[in-house]
Design an enzyme around this catalytic site. Sequence first.
Site, PDB file in Angstrom:
ATOM      1  N   ASP A 104      43.203  42.304  38.496  1.00  0.00           N
ATOM      2  CA  ASP A 104      41.753  42.342  38.638  1.00  0.00           C
ATOM      3  C   ASP A 104      41.332  43.802  38.756  1.00  0.00           C
ATOM      4  OD1 ASP A 104      39.091  41.826  39.307  1.00  0.00           O
ATOM      5  OD2 ASP A 104      39.633  40.079  40.523  1.00  0.00           O
ATOM      6  N   ASP A 155      36.102  43.415  36.539  1.00  0.00           N
ATOM      7  CA  ASP A 155      35.050  43.119  37.499  1.00  0.00           C
ATOM      8  C   ASP A 155      33.712  43.688  36.990  1.00  0.00           C
ATOM      9  OD1 ASP A 155      34.672  42.227  40.392  1.00  0.00           O
ATOM     10  OD2 ASP A 155      33.853  44.251  40.532  1.00  0.00           O
ATOM     11  N   GLU A 184      33.985  39.869  33.439  1.00  0.00           N
ATOM     12  CA  GLU A 184      33.037  39.171  34.323  1.00  0.00           C
ATOM     13  C   GLU A 184      31.640  39.720  34.057  1.00  0.00           C
ATOM     14  OE1 GLU A 184      31.953  38.465  39.023  1.00  0.00           O
ATOM     15  OE2 GLU A 184      32.454  40.457  38.281  1.00  0.00           O
ATOM     16  N   HIS A 205      36.380  33.048  43.652  1.00  0.00           N
ATOM     17  CA  HIS A 205      36.339  33.514  45.038  1.00  0.00           C
ATOM     18  C   HIS A 205      34.931  33.888  45.500  1.00  0.00           C
ATOM     19  CE1 HIS A 205      36.346  36.969  42.478  1.00  0.00           C
ATOM     20  NE2 HIS A 205      35.996  37.736  43.498  1.00  0.00           N
ATOM     21  N   ASP A 206      33.952  33.832  44.609  1.00  0.00           N
ATOM     22  CA  ASP A 206      32.573  34.171  44.969  1.00  0.00           C
ATOM     23  C   ASP A 206      31.676  32.936  45.050  1.00  0.00           C
ATOM     24  OD1 ASP A 206      33.135  36.925  44.925  1.00  0.00           O
ATOM     25  OD2 ASP A 206      32.666  37.098  42.790  1.00  0.00           O
TER      26      ASP A 206
HETATM   27  C1  NOJ Z   1      32.504  40.806  41.668  1.00  0.00           C
HETATM   28  C2  NOJ Z   1      33.641  40.262  42.482  1.00  0.00           C
HETATM   29  O1  NOJ Z   1      34.024  39.020  41.977  1.00  0.00           O
HETATM   30  C3  NOJ Z   1      33.153  40.198  43.919  1.00  0.00           C
HETATM   31  O2  NOJ Z   1      34.054  39.516  44.756  1.00  0.00           O
HETATM   32  C4  NOJ Z   1      32.933  41.608  44.391  1.00  0.00           C
HETATM   33  O3  NOJ Z   1      32.387  41.587  45.689  1.00  0.00           O
HETATM   34  C5  NOJ Z   1      31.970  42.362  43.473  1.00  0.00           C
HETATM   35  N1  NOJ Z   1      32.244  42.144  42.087  1.00  0.00           N
HETATM   36  C6  NOJ Z   1      32.070  43.840  43.727  1.00  0.00           C
HETATM   37  O4  NOJ Z   1      33.292  44.322  43.246  1.00  0.00           O
END
Ligand code: NOJ
Length: 560
Positions: free
Chosen positions: A115, A216, A258, A332-333
């Site tokens: 990642d 990311d 992403e 995870h978000d």
């Molecule tokens: C996206 C990630 O999935 C998230 O977990 C993170 O807090 C933000 N980008 C900042 O890197």
Amino acid sequence: MMQNTVKTAALTETAEKGKTPWWKQAVIYQIYPRSFCDSNGDGIGDLAGILSRLDYLEELGIDAIWLSPVFRSPQDDNGYDISDYCDIDPIFGTLEEMDSLIREAGKRGIRIIMDLVLNHTSDQHRWFLEAKKSRDNPFHDFYIWRDGDGTRPPNGLKASFGGSAWEWVPELGQYYFHCFSVRQPDLNWENPLLRQELYRMIRWWIRRGIGGFRLDVVDLFGKEPDREITSDGPGLHALIREMSREAFIDPELVTVGEAWSADTESAKLYSSPDGAELSMVFQFEHHLADREAGKDKWHRIPVDFVRLKKILARWQQALSGCGWNSLFWENHDLPRSVSRFGDEGPFREASAKMLAIALHGMQGTPYIYQGEELGMTNIRLPLEEYRDIETRNMIRENREAGLPEAWIRQSVFAISRDNARTPMQWDDSENAGFSSGTPWIPVNPNYREINAAEQRKRPDSVFSCYRTLNRLRKRYPVFTDGTFRLLLEEDRQIFAYRRENAGTSLLVLCNFSGECAANPLAAETAAGKLLISSYPDSGDPGVLRPYEAGIYLFERQKEE
Ligand code: NOJ
């Protein structure tokens, strides 16, 4: 340095099978390392813990692991704040353990996807520590600075985790820009020296044997903060093409972008089959199918089901033959999918299986987020026990704004990223078999009922359903290549679609509701072969039971 340059037999074989890139037929499993498996009793999951669970992942039948960041980091945002891209954080292990993970996973035909957080670093990264020393430091321009007097930021841009996106540094008489927390300064992608440093680091990981990268917030790289443009800046795609040319030196690599802001048009650029940018896009439009538009994420209203179906179908059609999508309900978000789209109560298992079937039947690369294959659910903690920086900032800001506690609690229970970050539920022993110490975040108390050990034994479990889906994908190319057609568009309970390819077709039929639904396709389903179902037994063919779902296969008779 131990280099894993020799590809294992299992991986090479997949790569040579034909023209279709391996990642189009793959299922990717996301590990959030801090919550997966703790080998040393410090309450935090680690690389050795992952190594000890590879057999489990092999049994599940996945092809690659997306590893959330394990780089050296102060952990302000659980690793999404990197202070050294070429080292492993000691809480997770060592570089040697990373090499073993690449090697041992490779033996099982599993690749490792790192990642990469390239939009920003930690404020403890050597580059930022240097950059802050003076305006003429060679690293100063690696970040985004604007002059000021400390009383008024350059403009009104807000950071995603609350507050202004500009942070004042009195010693320099300048503000720096950060899209996320103040401890995550944004990198200046306009600087070619910075870009070369990043590409060099990426090539270093590729030579170590890494199978791919998840990038990311890739949509933020081309930002123009002075014009208040953060995502989709005018130079974005040129930057990605340069990175692809110069850094992604292994043609076998999978690269996943992403992009919260992606629409179907930009997705075709990100994931164009000519490989100029990335392998696939990871976009969220189906997560924004709320019944009322225009609300921020803490105010979400239950899903508008018909809208959700139309979004999914539009993406299927738009990218067919000219792009590639990631299929996911969880990461995870996001909250747990049974809690958001299914049922946490009596139909938890049926709804978890229904969601799996609905997703894995579509075109794209499916992702399983750790614990999703068990139907793990959201958690409800006292507000002081939330760990996530975004959640904590939101609680603080809303309290300061005088919002009622009950409202804050309700939003946190529904949306907090910690819902997905509670420890993986391995078995019914103490701490769910995750750790012999005190877990960094509480284990969901339902682990005695919901855990991997129990589900691995049971053919009708959620785990077994995912396992079967992974096998079906390998067996029938129509899962990868078939065209997509949405059926029963306006139906308020049923998501149904057809996939079709070279004489083989699939009918995917899912009751997304907790009530029985008349099955308008009963005549068709009667003629097909049921490959998988969310129920262990067959019921009345004219009725879909709550969260009942199935995939039916139709094969044209081969001519003699
Ligand atoms: C996206 C990630 O999935 C998230 O977990 C993170 O807090 C933000 N980008 C900042 O890197």
